[in-house]
Design a protein around this motif. Structure first.
Motif, short mmCIF file in Angstrom:
data_model
loop_
_atom_site.label_atom_id
_atom_site.label_comp_id
_atom_site.label_asym_id
_atom_site.label_seq_id
_atom_site.Cartn_x
_atom_site.Cartn_y
_atom_site.Cartn_z
N THR A 19 14.24 -7.15 -3.34
CA THR A 19 13.30 -6.79 -2.96
C THR A 19 12.10 -6.84 -3.58
N ALA A 20 10.96 -6.94 -3.06
CA ALA A 20 9.57 -7.10 -3.50
C ALA A 20 8.49 -6.45 -2.98
N THR A 21 7.32 -6.37 -3.55
CA THR A 21 6.15 -5.67 -2.97
C THR A 21 5.10 -6.76 -2.67
N LEU B 212 22.23 -7.00 -6.32
CA LEU B 212 20.84 -6.46 -5.83
C LEU B 212 19.70 -6.64 -6.99
N VAL B 213 18.75 -7.19 -6.40
CA VAL B 213 17.84 -7.84 -7.34
C VAL B 213 16.46 -7.17 -7.22
N ASP B 214 15.72 -6.41 -8.00
CA ASP B 214 14.36 -6.16 -7.87
C ASP B 214 13.53 -7.22 -8.30
N ALA C 123 22.89 -4.09 -10.02
CA ALA C 123 21.54 -4.03 -9.74
C ALA C 123 20.64 -4.18 -10.69
N ILE C 124 19.83 -5.23 -10.92
CA ILE C 124 19.11 -5.36 -12.11
C ILE C 124 17.74 -5.82 -11.64
N ALA D 135 8.98 -3.81 4.72
CA ALA D 135 9.18 -2.59 4.48
C ALA D 135 7.98 -1.93 3.93
N GLU D 136 7.83 -0.65 3.93
CA GLU D 136 6.41 0.14 3.35
C GLU D 136 6.08 -0.35 2.01
N SER D 137 7.19 -0.46 1.28
CA SER D 137 7.09 -0.80 -0.14
C SER D 137 8.35 -1.39 -0.75
N ALA D 138 8.19 -1.90 -1.93
CA ALA D 138 9.48 -2.19 -2.57
C ALA D 138 10.59 -1.33 -2.96
N THR D 139 9.91 -0.08 -3.30
CA THR D 139 10.61 0.97 -3.57
C THR D 139 11.69 1.54 -2.26
N ARG D 140 10.91 1.44 -1.37
CA ARG D 140 11.68 1.76 -0.07
C ARG D 140 12.58 0.98 0.33
#
Length: 395
Positions: free
Chosen positions: A209-211, A186-188, A157-158, A81-86
């Motif tokens: 997700t990660a950056t 869902l884990v950030d 989601a945490i 992905a283009e970013s973790a936020t995306r």
């Protein structure tokens, strides 16, 4: 500690320029990552973008295996992905929410995630509920379990590590609670991948997700998404294109059955290749050794700052389990002034503001200085920061 600090510093050009204590924002890339990105950009300049991508097709394919190995996943469960936020938004968008459904999150959730949760829930009449922290500042797993047992929870989601204050949430315990009740998780992991060992099976998450730019030491404009194979049966991604789906007829299509259903055709190929190298680099170092050194440096910095008169360290979390993110304030001086003062002396830090954590404890000041260590930092570099702060306090 058995960690080759001199070796990784020799492969990190930026350590010769400044004292970089802003890895929670963007870490310094290893030379190998820089070389990979430049190699592909130069190939695009010589050959053309499509042609360079075709020539690098095998190396691009290797990205999925590299990230999967680092996370304990399978290559088909990894997307770029283009970013973790995306990546986070794409994962959330595939979760089927309906009226009356409940979504649980944490006090320390990052503002972008909070906005995304509130928007998605509000669109269908679902509810976002914030689970309280325990006395150490981490999410209260007992409270979360009681909330789960009330029924109606579709998603938890945490974040694993917030963007501020040093705490590390007990994601493995949360994962076990979610699995026992059949609730999506869902884990950030924006701040944790590249800083500590993250194994998706042990965490028990459905999405993670990660950056690239933070502790993983990859290029900016890169991110990754882990989607457990079983999530393919959930709702479709909010957006599909010719990369994530195929036409079956004039009015029908089929979405890919693996994690690449979240990808877009257009991307930075150079960035994806660089992120693969960053994942390989972290894996080769050994994440247990990385975590030990980063955790130790973080505690050293907290201890040295906390004894200075007029300085307050704001970190929470359990001692011995905190991250390399250290936040502090200097009495009578704004955090932005401190950041600029340190920058003039060749030390990079950042500023963490309350609005970056939408449900944060109101006792926190409006802004704090954030110094985030990485394994390539040294005790001598920490001493430089502490001496500068002490000099300001004594002024």
């Amino acid at each position: 500690m058995g960690f080759d600090v001199a070796g990784v510093r020799a492969e990190t050009a930026g350590v010769g320029e400044r004292v970089h204590l802003n890895s929670a924002g963007a870490a310094l890339m290893p030379d190998q990552v820089v070389q990979e990105v430049l190699w592909h950009v130069r190939s695009e300049a010589r050959l053309g973008g499509y042609e360079a991508a075709e020539m690098a097709a095998d190396r691009v394919e290797g990205f999925y295996a590299s990230v999967a190995r680092l996370l304990g996943a399978r290559p088909q469960e990894v997307a770029f992905a283009e970013s973790a936020t995306r990546a986070w938004e794409l994962a959330l968008g595939s979760v089927p929410l309906g009226a009356g459904d409940r979504v649980l999150t944490t006090v320390s959730e990052y503002s972008s995630n909070g906005l995304g949760l509130v928007k998605a829930a509000g669109a269908v009449g679902a509810r976002v509920e914030v689970v309280a922290d325990d006395a150490d500042g981490v999410v209260d797993v007992g409270a979360l379990e009681r909330a789960l047992d009330q029924g109606g929870v579709v998603l938890v989601a945490i974040n694993h590590m917030p963007t501020h204050n040093g705490l590390v949430n007990p994601v493995e315990r949360v994962g076990r609670a979610c699995r026992a009740r059949g609730v999506l998780f869902l884990v950030d992991a924006c701040q944790s991948v590249g800083q500590v060992q993250v194994d998706v099976d042990r965490v028990g998450c459905d999405f993670l997700t990660a950056t690239g730019r933070k502790f993983l030491r990859g290029p900016r404009g890169t991110g990754l998404l882990y989607a457990r194979a079983q999530t393919a049966g959930l709702g479709e991604p909010a957006v599909v294109d010719v990369s994530s789906a195929e036409w079956l007829g004039e009015r029908s299509y089929r979405v890919r059955g693996d994690a690449r259903r979240f990808e877009s055709f257009e991307r930075s190929v150079a960035g994806q290749l660089g992120l693969a190298v960053a994942a390989d680099y972290a894996y080769a170092l050994g994440m247990d050794a990385v975590a030990e050194r980063v955790g130790w440096l973080g505690e050293v910095l907290r201890e040295r700052l906390s004894v200075l008169a007029g300085v307050r360290v704001w970190d929470r979390g359990r001692v011995g389990e905190r991250s390399g993110i250290v936040t502090f304030s200097v009495e009578g001086v704004g955090a932005e002034w401190v950041r600029a003062y340190l920058a003039r002396a060749g030390v990079n830090v950042s500023v963490s503001r309350v609005h970056n954590q939408v449900w944060e404890d109101a006792r926190m000041p409006e802004e704090v200085v954030r110094a985030s260590v990485h394994y390539y930092n040294t005790e001598e570099e920490l001493a430089v920061l502490v001496a500068l702060v002490a000099e300001r306090v004594g002024a």
